[in-house]
Design a protein around this motif. Structure first.
Motif, PDB file in Angstrom:
ATOM      1  N   SER A  97       0.872  -1.167   0.000  1.00 26.80           N
ATOM      2  CA  SER A  97       0.000   0.000   0.000  1.00 26.80           C
ATOM      3  C   SER A  97       0.910   1.217   0.000  1.00 26.80           C
ATOM      4  CB  SER A  97      -0.898  -0.002   1.232  1.00 26.80           C
ATOM      5  OG  SER A  97      -1.663   1.185   1.252  1.00 26.80           O
ATOM      6  N   GLU A  98       0.907   1.938  -1.082  1.00 24.87           N
ATOM      7  CA  GLU A  98       1.788   3.099  -1.173  1.00 24.87           C
ATOM      8  C   GLU A  98       1.231   4.109  -2.164  1.00 24.87           C
ATOM      9  OE1 GLU A  98       5.494   2.205  -3.695  1.00 24.87           O
ATOM     10  OE2 GLU A  98       4.794   0.217  -3.075  1.00 24.87           O
ATOM     11  N   THR A  99       1.729   5.291  -2.052  1.00 25.19           N
ATOM     12  CA  THR A  99       1.379   6.359  -2.979  1.00 25.19           C
ATOM     13  C   THR A  99       2.621   6.705  -3.780  1.00 25.19           C
ATOM     14  OG1 THR A  99      -0.259   7.265  -1.454  1.00 25.19           O
ATOM     15  CG2 THR A  99       0.579   8.743  -3.178  1.00 25.19           C
ATOM     16  N   ILE A 100       2.471   6.728  -5.063  1.00 23.57           N
ATOM     17  CA  ILE A 100       3.580   7.097  -5.938  1.00 23.57           C
ATOM     18  C   ILE A 100       3.170   8.357  -6.689  1.00 23.57           C
ATOM     19  CG2 ILE A 100       4.980   6.413  -7.914  1.00 23.57           C
ATOM     20  CD1 ILE A 100       4.580   3.509  -7.016  1.00 23.57           C
ATOM     21  N   MET A 101       3.984   9.368  -6.607  1.00 23.89           N
ATOM     22  CA  MET A 101       3.703  10.627  -7.283  1.00 23.89           C
ATOM     23  C   MET A 101       4.539  10.691  -8.558  1.00 23.89           C
ATOM     24  SD  MET A 101       2.264  13.942  -6.636  1.00 23.89           S
ATOM     25  CE  MET A 101       2.211  13.948  -4.887  1.00 23.89           C
TER      26      MET A 101
END
Length: 133
Positions: A110-114
């Motif tokens: 679970s991660e956010t990649i910009m």
């Protein structure tokens, strides 16, 4: 913003829907100064509809910008400014996450990649030059 009028045109992200939405808007007497399209196919349709309506031109009469920077947006007939959302980088990031998820199914990542988008400026948003007196 004071004095700004915003009109929303409906479409389904196809060339045809951009063309028809702009054509209908012009027939109703609504000619925008600028238009942001949800993708480049619709933006190309808008540009073609402008040209068919008493020869309106872009950017002199209406500035148009798209979103997704498909190869067609750079074609000489369109020269559509667009946001490049870097779909190659998005796909690589998604494949990396999927690869890790399959390798360790008990540890779902679970991660956010910009991923930074970039604005590619072309003729459709150039400031028209005024002829010298």
């Amino acid at each position: 913003m004071a004095g700004m009028h915003v009109t929303t045109l409906e479409g389904d992200d196809t060339y045809e829907s951009g063309f028809q939405a702009m054509k209908q808007s012009l027939q109703m007497g609504h000619r925008p100064d600028g238009l942001f399209s949800s993708n480049d196919l619709m933006g190309c349709g808008v540009l073609d509809a402008l040209g068919e309506n008493d020869g309106l031109s872009c950017p002199e009469d209406v500035m148009v910008i798209g979103y997704d920077n498909i190869p067609q947006s750079a074609w000489q007939a369109y020269q559509l400014s667009s946001f490049d959302q870097r779909s190659d980088a998005m796909a690589a990031a998604a494949l990396d996450i999927l690869g890790r998820a399959f390798a360790c199914p008990d540890e779902l990542p679970s991660e956010t990649i910009m991923i930074e988008a970039s604005l590619v400026l072309r003729r459709s948003t150039e400031k028209p030059t005024r002829p010298s007196a």
